[in-house]
Design a protein around this motif. Structure first.
Motif, PDB file in Angstrom:
ATOM      1  N   HIS A   1     -26.262  27.484  86.419  1.00  0.00           N
ATOM      2  CA  HIS A   1     -25.379  26.564  84.871  1.00  0.00           C
ATOM      3  C   HIS A   1     -24.694  26.184  84.933  1.00  0.00           C
ATOM      4  O   HIS A   1     -23.756  26.544  85.095  1.00  0.00           O
TER       5      HIS A   1
ATOM      6  N   HIS B   1     -21.394  25.461  80.029  1.00  0.00           N
ATOM      7  CA  HIS B   1     -20.851  26.844  79.088  1.00  0.00           C
ATOM      8  C   HIS B   1     -19.707  26.313  78.274  1.00  0.00           C
ATOM      9  O   HIS B   1     -18.480  25.307  79.228  1.00  0.00           O
TER      10      HIS B   1
ATOM     11  N   ASP C   1     -20.143  33.341  82.770  1.00  0.00           N
ATOM     12  CA  ASP C   1     -21.312  32.867  82.112  1.00  0.00           C
ATOM     13  C   ASP C   1     -20.594  31.043  82.331  1.00  0.00           C
ATOM     14  O   ASP C   1     -20.652  31.176  81.415  1.00  0.00           O
ATOM     15  N   ASN C   2     -20.940  30.256  83.648  1.00  0.00           N
ATOM     16  CA  ASN C   2     -21.540  30.732  84.652  1.00  0.00           C
ATOM     17  C   ASN C   2     -20.714  30.106  86.164  1.00  0.00           C
ATOM     18  O   ASN C   2     -21.481  29.350  86.877  1.00  0.00           O
TER      19      ASN C   2
ATOM     20  N   GLU D   1     -28.063  24.326  81.243  1.00  0.00           N
ATOM     21  CA  GLU D   1     -28.831  25.232  81.692  1.00  0.00           C
ATOM     22  C   GLU D   1     -30.099  25.207  81.041  1.00  0.00           C
ATOM     23  O   GLU D   1     -30.081  24.227  79.958  1.00  0.00           O
TER      24      GLU D   1
ATOM     25  N   ASP E   1     -26.651  33.279  87.813  1.00  0.00           N
ATOM     26  CA  ASP E   1     -26.566  32.862  86.922  1.00  0.00           C
ATOM     27  C   ASP E   1     -25.596  34.613  86.418  1.00  0.00           C
ATOM     28  O   ASP E   1     -26.546  35.656  86.242  1.00  0.00           O
ATOM     29  N   MET E   2     -24.382  34.352  86.387  1.00  0.00           N
ATOM     30  CA  MET E   2     -23.444  35.770  86.387  1.00  0.00           C
ATOM     31  C   MET E   2     -23.527  35.915  87.719  1.00  0.00           C
ATOM     32  O   MET E   2     -23.970  37.160  87.089  1.00  0.00           O
TER      33      MET E   2
END
Ligand SMILES: [Zn+2]
Length: 705
Positions: free
Chosen positions: A277, A280, A287-288, A325, A350-351
């Motif tokens: 995604h 953020h 993240d991310n 996301e 994701d991360m």
């Protein structure tokens, strides 16, 4: 020992001496992928992304999308383009309602009396302004309302036209302080993560989100240290006056999704989709940003190796998607039903870039939920093991940096760390929830760091990222996706025995759990016996389906997994016999345990999914809540369950809810669904399942057969 090492050195000259990647790739393919993988390229791309405050449906998010698109073109990906999906707060994408866009011109918070202090400025540090803040221009007193998320916090306080200081859930404080009691705005140090060492460092500023559907209000986020200092001054009787200026609008707009492909040799063979995604708050490095640049690196590697002929073009198409996301995933799948139908497997990142000595993370390869058993996890686990073994060998000084998949190029100098990693069961919380849900049913290999002490804060920066880790995960992702894209039925004679052995291992692990369950002193002997047998039964079904998934995926002959299925069934029979004996020892009676739902007529009902696709919860939407209203929603026992002291429902109601709906297939009865989720997450009373499905029927997500 010495001679083995000599052989290894010899083999390394011709191919290489690592067998961990077998049986899915040959040694030359693995070496080609390893040599092409770059953590530095990913790291440099991340450097750019971390400069952008990437809240979905904002100009800075679109700038990030533009950057990814440019790279996709440069890397030679096919059909690289971006798409915009209109959002207005009501428009539906599958089961999900769209959210809203947000544009900010400027925002500043000053303390003007008695001190003169800048508490937050959008231009230099946008994390200080909570998402979806509205315009404001106020000079007013600050009032401490404690948590601020319950009515009691406001009794005896006059907050009208003032700014409240609160650490409760921001959207709830907005509802009470602003909408109900007429406050102008909020200063907040809400810990938006309460797990993962939240609170360890009081200087951190955490993200805040207001409810974009609320028509007014703003919030500024400050560190716990700043908020506590303000609290103690207010407590000592000081009058603190703030000046808040916000120029911002919340309203209709669009989500942007970037996609590109590496075309497969057979257009009819389906697609493998990589996801992440792209949204953020800044910096959002792990993240991310990390997942976005790492799928981009997997794409770069694969495009280059395939275009240059170093890897044969795979049968299936590889697709890459960057979007906001969950919302981007749902919008894209809803708009492209033909692509949704072609998807065969998903790799979701994701991360994935944290240096574990800095952010205290462990890297996990996570499996699909029990409702969607698949071999995809076994593929990822094999490559994880190969990389982890190589990293350990390098850390011990036994192999070269390149063999240890260490990033040594200029730019993002990587660490020499080992890879701290494991394979875990399904875990929820990102776009893979959509792919894994039953109405999409694309099994996901979910790659993630967890925990991360800096998640959702201004400290989730490039400083915490390890270029070596990015390189290793890009390799893991590229290798797994290439296998999914290329695998054929001809490989089944090698793959099925391998996968059967993995399945037996998991069945044996489940037996260990069943043994604990059958002796659980909190359960009646007969109940414990039933639940223990149920764990073995359900695991057997899951593992048979895991084996079968590769036949369906490759179009292999229907009976080719018969040997594996028999081995598993025989093993399960022995385990059940042992459980029977153990149950008898603690006083269980009868030839077999009685089924806990056998006398319940509701347990024989069969639900069927109807209507739009998707799971029932999203980060900004909840289907049952939206369709049934607050009052009815509050009566759903599973979700609002003080209702069951029976066993470990605890905080798992969302996982149960997700899987109950996933197990609905028009054939399973309520009782069978109860057994399926009970094996996965712990025994659950059948009436909670019936009650939940009744609510789903009222919301027209299922109907009763
Ligand atoms: Zn994330």
């Amino acid at each position: 020992m010495r001679s083995l090492r000599l052989i290894c050195y010899f083999v390394a000259f011709t191919t290489l001496c690592a067998s961990g990647q077998q049986p899915f790739l040959n040694a030359l393919q693995w070496a080609a992928l390893r040599e092409e993988s770059s953590g530095a390229a990913a790291y440099e791309n991340l450097r750019y992304l971390t400069g952008l405050h990437r809240v979905p449906a904002t100009p800075a998010y679109d700038q990030a999308a533009q950057f990814v698109l440019q790279r996709a073109h440069e890397y030679g990906l096919a059909d690289a383009h971006s798409e915009q999906f209109a959002i207005d707060g009501t428009r539906q994408y599958g089961l999900m309602r769209s959210y809203l866009a947000w544009t900010v011109e400027e925002a500043r918070l000053w303390e003007i009396r008695p001190e003169h202090l800048l508490l937050g400025d959008w231009n230099t540090d946008p994390i200080h302004l909570a998402d979806y803040s509205h315009s404001a221009d106020v000079e007013t007193q600050l009032v401490d309302v404690g948590n601020g998320a319950s009515e009691d916090d406001y009794s005896g306080k006059d907050v009208r036209s003032k700014i409240v200081l609160a650490d409760g859930v921001l959207a709830r404080v907005q509802e009470l302080a602003i909408a109900k009691h007429g406050a102008a705005g909020i200063v907040s140090d809400m810990p938006n993560q309460t797990t993962a060492w939240s609170g360890l460092d009081p200087t951190i500023v955490r993200w805040g989100h207001l409810n974009a559907r609320q028509p007014s209000g703003f919030a500024f986020m400050v560190s716990r240290q700043t908020a506590d200092a303000l609290r103690s001054r207010l407590r000592s009787g000081e009058s603190v006056v703030l000046n808040a200026q916000v120029k911002a609008t919340v309203g209709p707009g669009h989500w942007t999704v970037v996609t590109a492909t590496i075309p497969g040799a057979d257009p009819a063979a389906g697609e493998i989709v990589y996801s992440c995604h792209l949204d953020h708050e800044r910096p959002g490095a792990n993240d991310n940003g990390s997942g976005c640049v790492t799928i981009l690196e997997s794409a770069r590697m694969l495009a280059r190796l395939i275009d240059s002929g170093q890897l044969p073009r795979p049968k299936r198409t590889l697709r890459f998607i960057w979007g906001p996301e969950v919302e981007g995933t749902m919008a894209f799948l809803a708009t492209h039903p033909e692509i949704k139908q072609r998807l065969r497997a998903n790799i979701h990142m994701d991360m994935v870039g944290g240096d574990p000595f800095k952010n205290k993370s462990v890297f996990h390869v996570s499996g699909t939920p029990w409702s969607l058993p698949s071999f995809v996890t076994d593929v990822g686990a094999v490559f994880l093991d190969a990389i982890r073994t190589a990293a350990s060998a390098y850390a011990a000084g036994e192999t070269s940096a390149d063999m240890g998949i260490v990033e040594t190029r200029a730019g993002g100098q990587g660490t020499r760390n080992e890879l701290f990693a494991d394979v875990t069961p399904y875990s929820s919380g990102s776009d893979h929830d959509d792919y894994d849900s039953s109405t999409v049913a694309v099994p996901s290999l979910y790659l993630r760091d967890w925990p991360d002490i800096y998640i959702h804060t201004d400290h989730d920066s490039l400083d915490q990222i390890d270029a070596t880790k990015l390189r290793r995960v890009a390799l893991l992702g590229a290798a797994s996706g290439y296998v999914y894209a290329n695998i054929t039925a001809q490989q089944l004679p090698t793959l099925l025995p391998f996968l059967t052995a993995q399945a037996i291992t998991r069945l044996a692990q489940a037996f260990g759990l069943a043994q604990q369950l059958v002796d659980d002193p909190q359960l009646d002997a007969g109940v414990a016996w039933y639940e223990a047998r149920n764990v073995v039964n359900q695991t057997l079904q899951r593992e048979r389906a895991t084996l079968h998934s590769i036949l369906e995926f490759t179009g292999g002959a229907a009976e080719s997994d018969a040997d594996g299925a028999k081995v598993l069934a025989d093993q399960a029979t022995v385990f059940q016999r042992w459980l029977d004996a153990q149950a008898k020892l603690r006083g269980a009676k009868g030839p077999a345990p009685s089924v806990p739902w056998t006398g319940d007529p509701d347990a024989k009902r069969v639900p069927i999914r109807i209507g739009e696709f998707g799971p029932l919860t999203y980060q900004n939407d909840n289907v049952l809540l939206a369709r049934l209203g607050k009052e009815r929603y509050a009566k759903i026992k599973l979700i609002n369950s003080g209702a069951t002291q029976l066993l470990n429902v605890r905080d798992q109601s969302e996982l149960y809810a997700y899987e109950i709906v996933n197990f609905v297939n028009g054939k399973r009865t309520v009782g069978e669904i109860r057994d399926a989720v009970s094996a996965e997450y712990g025994p659950l009373p059948v009436n909670l399942v019936t009650d939940y499905l009744d609510a789903c029927a009222e919301a027209r997500v299922v109907r009763w057969k």
